[in-house]
Structure formats: C-alpha cells, structure tokens
Design an enzyme around this catalytic site. Structure first.
Site, PDB file in Angstrom:
ATOM      1  N   ASP A 244      32.788  59.116  32.197  1.00  0.00           N
ATOM      2  CA  ASP A 244      33.903  58.421  32.205  1.00  0.00           C
ATOM      3  C   ASP A 244      33.666  56.791  32.077  1.00  0.00           C
ATOM      4  OD1 ASP A 244      36.591  57.958  33.792  1.00  0.00           O
ATOM      5  OD2 ASP A 244      35.355  56.430  35.012  1.00  0.00           O
TER       6      ASP A 244
ATOM      7  N   GLU B  89      33.712  58.968  27.239  1.00  0.00           N
ATOM      8  CA  GLU B  89      35.077  58.451  27.193  1.00  0.00           C
ATOM      9  C   GLU B  89      34.902  57.121  26.997  1.00  0.00           C
ATOM     10  OE1 GLU B  89      36.976  56.564  30.069  1.00  0.00           O
ATOM     11  OE2 GLU B  89      38.999  56.933  29.643  1.00  0.00           O
TER      12      GLU B  89
HETATM   13  O1  ISL Z   1      43.624  54.550  30.627  1.00  0.00           O
HETATM   14  C1  ISL Z   1      43.189  53.500  29.653  1.00  0.00           C
HETATM   15  C2  ISL Z   1      43.916  53.423  28.545  1.00  0.00           C
HETATM   16  O2  ISL Z   1      45.129  53.971  28.580  1.00  0.00           O
HETATM   17  C3  ISL Z   1      41.859  52.958  29.802  1.00  0.00           C
HETATM   18  O3  ISL Z   1      41.705  51.581  29.667  1.00  0.00           O
HETATM   19  C4  ISL Z   1      41.194  53.391  30.972  1.00  0.00           C
HETATM   20  O4  ISL Z   1      41.431  52.771  32.158  1.00  0.00           O
HETATM   21  C5  ISL Z   1      39.584  53.711  30.728  1.00  0.00           C
HETATM   22  O5  ISL Z   1      39.435  54.549  29.597  1.00  0.00           O
HETATM   23  C6  ISL Z   1      38.796  54.338  31.838  1.00  0.00           C
HETATM   24  O6  ISL Z   1      39.559  55.312  32.290  1.00  0.00           O
HETATM   25  C7  ISL Z   1      38.613  56.246  33.115  1.00  0.00           C
HETATM   26  O7  ISL Z   1      38.371  55.630  34.121  1.00  0.00           O
HETATM   27  C8  ISL Z   1      39.246  54.931  34.991  1.00  0.00           C
HETATM   28  C9  ISL Z   1      40.191  56.001  35.576  1.00  0.00           C
HETATM   29  O8  ISL Z   1      41.458  55.499  36.373  1.00  0.00           O
HETATM   30  C10 ISL Z   1      40.884  56.772  34.490  1.00  0.00           C
HETATM   31  O9  ISL Z   1      41.735  57.778  34.748  1.00  0.00           O
HETATM   32  C11 ISL Z   1      39.777  57.252  33.758  1.00  0.00           C
HETATM   33  O10 ISL Z   1      39.943  58.232  32.664  1.00  0.00           O
HETATM   34  C12 ISL Z   1      38.509  54.347  36.123  1.00  0.00           C
HETATM   35  O11 ISL Z   1      37.562  55.294  36.793  1.00  0.00           O
END
Ligand code: ISL
Length: 593
Positions: free
Chosen positions: A236, A309
C-alpha cells in the site's frame, strides 16, 4: 534439426517479421516460453468489509469470503488480494492497523483466516494480503510506546519539535507539508511534546523507515503472513514511504506552492518533492522482494509475489520492477487506464495513450498489468459509461500480462451516491458538505450485490455499513447468472478464454485506434488462432476495415464473445473488411474455423 522443426522455426520468424512490418503499435516477443503463474494472472481485489457478511452485523467478514471462493474460481480468478483484514480502529477502514499480526475481530479470527487459506488451496486459488508499510494506527502498541519514549521505540515514528514563529512566538509545525486527506501532515502530541508526521489521517502516524528497527519489524510482518500460507502482498501507498533527510540542524524543507488549487488544505496545493518518491523507497521494495524469494527458496512452493500501489510518474514507478542486477516487485500496478482518463476524455485515442505509456516505459523483459478499478476510485461502469464496461473488461483480459479486477466490476456495478450524513470515508469527512463529493471514496465501496433479495444477499441482518445501490435488483450475481448473456457471463467467458488460449498467454500484441473512436487489439502466436478484440467507444456506427490494421487477417473472423447489447451471434463469422460496430459494441473474435 529435422525438416519439420526447421519449417516451424522459419514460420515463427516469418510471423514475427510480418508483425513488425505492421502499422500501429505492437509489442513483440511472441515466442512461446513457459510463464510463471503471476505473469498471466487474473487478479481480483476483495474489499472484505463489503464482499459478504456471514454473521448478520452488516459488515463483510472472512467466513463470508470463504463461502464465496467458489464464485471467484468460476470467474477464472487466479489470485484474490484482500484489502486489510488486520486489527484496526477502522478510521480508514483497515488501512490504519493497530496490530499487524492479528485479525480484525469484526472480520473473524486467525482460525477463520486459516480456514480461508485452506479452502483457497483446495480450489487452487491464491490469496494475497494487503501490506500497509507507510503507517500504523495511533492505537498501535508501537505508537503508544513511541509516545512514551520507551526504549527501542523512541524513533519508530517521525517526530519533530516544530518551529517557533519569529513574530508571534508561537509553536508551529516543522513544515508546510499536507496530508493526503486534507490539512497539515503534522500533529502535535501533548504527552511527548513533539509533532509527529502523518501523510494520511491524524490517526495514521508515519513509521520511520530510517530506523533499522522499523525495517526489521516490517519484514517480520511479511514473514509472519507468508508462514500462514499467503501467496504475496499488495503493498500500500509506496510514494510517501520515505521523506527527504533533514538538514544538519534537523530541519526539513517546505514544499513549493503549486498553484494548482487555492484550497490550502488540499495536498494538490503543494508541488510534492520532499515527501514522495524518494530513492530509498525503491531500495526498500527490493529488500522485500528478497524476503519473498528467500522464503520460497527455503520452503518451496510457487512464487510469492509483490504488487505495488503507486500513483507516481513513470520514471519512479518503473524502477519498482527492478534493475539489471536486482529484481523488484513482480507487478507495480498500472493505473493508466484509470488516471489517463481522469485527465482526458474517455476515447479510443486515450485508451491507446494509456497502453502506450505503460508499454513504452516498461523495462525490457518485465510483465505488464492492467488495473480497471479499485476501492479508491469511482466504479469503472460509472467512469467509462455502463455501455463500455464489457469492452473494458475485454480489454484488460486480452492485453498481455496480468489483469486486475475490483470486486463488482464483473457485474457492472455503478457508483452509489452517498449523502454527506452517510459519508464515512475520512478523506471526505475532513472536508465539508459542499465539496465532499470530490474526495469521497464511499461510492465504490458499497456492499457487493449477490441476489435481488433482501440487502442484495450481502447480509442476513437488517442493515449494511454503507447504503446499497438502488439497481441491485438487476445488477447482481444471481440475476446475471440466469440471464442468457450479462456482464458477469461475459467476464466468465473471458476468464475461460484466458485459461484455454495459448495466444492470450504467449502471443505478441498489436493495437491501434481505428477511424475516429474504435480500438483494436490483436494477439498473435504461430500455429495458434489469432485473437482480435474490436470496440467502438464512440457514439456513431463504425465500419472497420480490419485489413488496414493487419493485412494478413482472413476474410472473416469467428465471434467468441460479444458485449451485452450487441446483436451478433456467438460462433457466427463476420467479415473483416467492413465490420459494423454499433456505439458501445465490443467483440472478441478468432481466426479459428
Ligand atoms: O486514493 C488515491 C487516489 O484516488 C490515492 O491518493 C491514495 O490515497 C493513495 O494511493 C494511497 O492509497 C492507499 O493507502 C491509503 C488508503 O486510504 C487507501 O485506501 C489505499 O488504497 C492509506 O493507507
């Protein structure tokens, strides 16, 4: 060499040569080799809270997932990745972890997880977990100990004294850095009398990766779940893992104001240079890869994989794949089919651009992948238009490499409008009723639609944690399975074709925008049927001359799969010189007889 083999080799070389002479874009290397499982995987994201509730509390859980693994198998899924299932106060719905080594009680127990893994193994399905390395919850023992400056935990997080304003004499955060979820990325802690960094919500303090103890601890997390039988991790939020080093006085630099928005709380207000995409982050991923490879070397079994990600520019993202000497992540997620269309209209040219941007930047010998949606973005059917969901599902399944489907995209689930009162996403909650819709991620996180019965068959209980979509009476697994053709059936047909077609696994790829707004992909493998995908993304009828795209195609092609609204018939043949495509129509065809 026997003459038959010589002929075969010559035909292969000739075939590849012919492809290289074609117009449009192509990726070559159609040579048949064996591929590891993840190189052609059909990946599926489960958002556990919204997949299937087994105990009537209106919240999805592990036993719910276990009861539906067969469904995934029928879709053709190779591996499912689960959004976080670990102990969490659920401020960010599991992305704020308080115990990385245990299961969130409302989702079940470690034994439930073991039962899930066991069932998955029986079905030959792989399970991938979400690894959230950037931060923990502020309720984690690690954070509490760090607040207390307990030995070994003093520097587990990024602490700073802050600054004193020269004019007012008041204390201020160390920098102007902003969190993703609106507002300052620094929070004052009364007890420790210091600020801590949080690139996400206040309740998600950033772990300090410049502390070797943290690096080692997070490797323990990986090994712990590997020992429980998982096939890898979706890592993540990699861009904010490291921040720039402070200067000799311990001060961090301010970010430059970008001018992109006047809203001083919005992270886009800054040009982020110091708090994202640092080289140390790439190296950390290479280290995690070593952890996974070592595990496989010691304990055997199939490759354990790393999915990354990252919403970052290609120069950064592509480094995750590895370099000449070191392997990195197996698959850094390719979000181009989402992000290119966020900045541009949805059109064949922009679909081509999204594909080009990945394939032209990807280091040689690596594996592409195609993500259509996830729990952070709007629903694919809402972004591209419901009439294009079959086309887009076809696209990610015929392109080379791995496909990534978010739960419900196979049904054509759409965004659910959630009122400010019902909004729970912290990003939106940190805004206000006037602007929350531009931040909220709730619309794509609503309960999965299993049937047209009570609460869409998601739960036997009276309520659901987020409202249900109003269209679940028609968009659901049961109804779509019974229909002669449906988004779901099309997705299943695509899954089956991916399993059976050598061409889709090993073939070379060629793609091109045709006419104003149609798009064609061709997969070619010597001695195997060629597969052709054609879609009309425009709103007028298109007559395609596929011979302009590939002059070696035969007069007609056999229809394998069509979009729901198409009136063409499975197994009928259709001419290649003037293929009529209605607006929104999409087909997968083959040169076979
Ligand atoms: O959601 C985003 C773009 O639409 C991104 O900026 C997102 O915040 C980023 O990619 C990180 O996302 C991940 O980590 C976050 C969590 O809230 C998201 O659901 C997860 O996919 C924090 O852990």
């Amino acid at each position: 060499m026997a003459w038959t083999s010589k002929v075969l080799v010559s035909i292969t070389i000739l075939a590849l040569f012919v492809i290289d002479q074609g117009q449009g874009c192509q990726v070559s290397t159609g040579a048949q080799t064996t591929k590891d499982w993840w190189e052609t995987a059909q990946l599926y994201q489960i958002y556990p809270r919204s997949f299937k509730d087994s105990d009537g509390d209106g919240i999805g859980d592990l036993n719910g997932i276990t009861s539906k693994l067969k469904y995934l198998k029928e879709l053709g899924v190779t591996a499912a990745w689960l959004s976080p299932i670990f102990t969490s106060p659920m401020v960010d719905f599991g992305y704020d972890i308080s115990d990385f080594f245990d299961i969130q009680p409302e989702y079940g127990t470690l034994d439930d997880f073991r039962a899930l893994i066991k069932k998955a193994k029986e079905l030959d399905l792989k399970i991938i977990l979400d690894f959230v390395p950037n931060h923990s919850s502020n309720e984690s023992e690690w954070f509490k100990k760090s607040v207390n400056r307990e030995k070994g935990y003093e520097d587990y997080y990024v602490w700073h004294d802050g600054k004193v304003n020269a004019t007012t004499g008041e204390r201020e955060p160390p920098t102007n850095w902003l969190q993703y979820f609106r507002g300052s990325a620094w929070e004052w802690n009364e007890q420790r009398q210091q600020y801590y960094l949080h690139q996400f919500a206040v309740q998600q303090p950033d772990l300090n990766y410049r502390n070797p103890l943290v690096v080692a601890q997070m490797k323990r997390v990986l090994k712990y779940w590997l020992a429980e039988g998982v096939s890898g991790f979706r890592c993540d939020a990699l861009p904010p893992l490291f921040e720039v080093l402070p200067d000799a006085e311990g001060q961090y630099p301010d970010e430059v104001i970008s001018g992109a928005t006047d809203d001083a709380e919005d992270r886009n207000h800054l040009t982020v240079k110091y708090i994202e995409n640092q080289p140390e982050t790439i190296d950390m991923v290479y280290q995690w890869r070593t952890v996974l490879d070592d595990y496989q070397r010691i304990f055997g079994g199939d490759s354990r994989v790393l999915l990354i990600e990252t919403y970052a520019p290609a120069w950064f993202t592509m480094q995750f794949y590895g370099n000449r000497t070191t392997n990195g992540a197996h698959l850094p997620f390719n979000f181009n089919l989402i992000t290119v269309m966020e900045q541009n209209e949805f059109s064949a040219k922009n679909v081509q651009l999204a594909i080009d941007l990945w394939l032209n930047n990807m280091p040689a010998g690596r594996t592409p992948n195609w993500v259509l949606g996830n729990h952070d973005k709007r629903r694919a059917a809402s972004r591209y238009g419901q009439e294009h969901i079959d086309a887009m599902n076809m696209l990610i399944m015929v392109l080379p490499g791995a496909s990534v489907t978010y739960q419900g995209e196979e049904l054509g689930m759409t965004d659910v409008e959630i009122s400010w009162e019902d909004t729970v996403d912290p990003w939106a909650c940190n805004s206000n009723p006037e602007i929350y819709e531009q931040y909220t991620r709730d619309p794509a996180r609503t309960p999965f639609q299993w049937t047209n019965g009570s609460n869409a068959g998601f739960t036997d209980g009276p309520t659901t944690w987020l409202p249900l979509a109003s269209d679940y009476d028609t968009i659901n697994v049961e109804t779509e399975s019974q229909a002669e053709l449906s988004h779901l059936k099309i997705y299943e047909h695509l899954g089956a074709l991916r399993k059976s077609s050598q061409t889709l696994k090993y073939g070379s790829t060629k793609y091109q925008t045709l006419l104003e707004n149609s798009f064609v992909v061709e997969r070619i493998l010597a001695n195997e049927p060629t597969i052709v995908f054609a879609a009309n993304f425009g709103n007028t009828v298109a007559y395609l001359n596929l011979l302009e795209f590939d002059k070696n195609l035969p007069e007609s092609l056999k229809l394998l799969i069509r979009s729901v609204e198409s009136t063409k018939n499975y197994n009928n043949r259709y001419g290649t010189t003037s293929l009529r495509l209605e607006p929104g129509e999409a087909l997968v065809m083959s040169t076979e007889n």
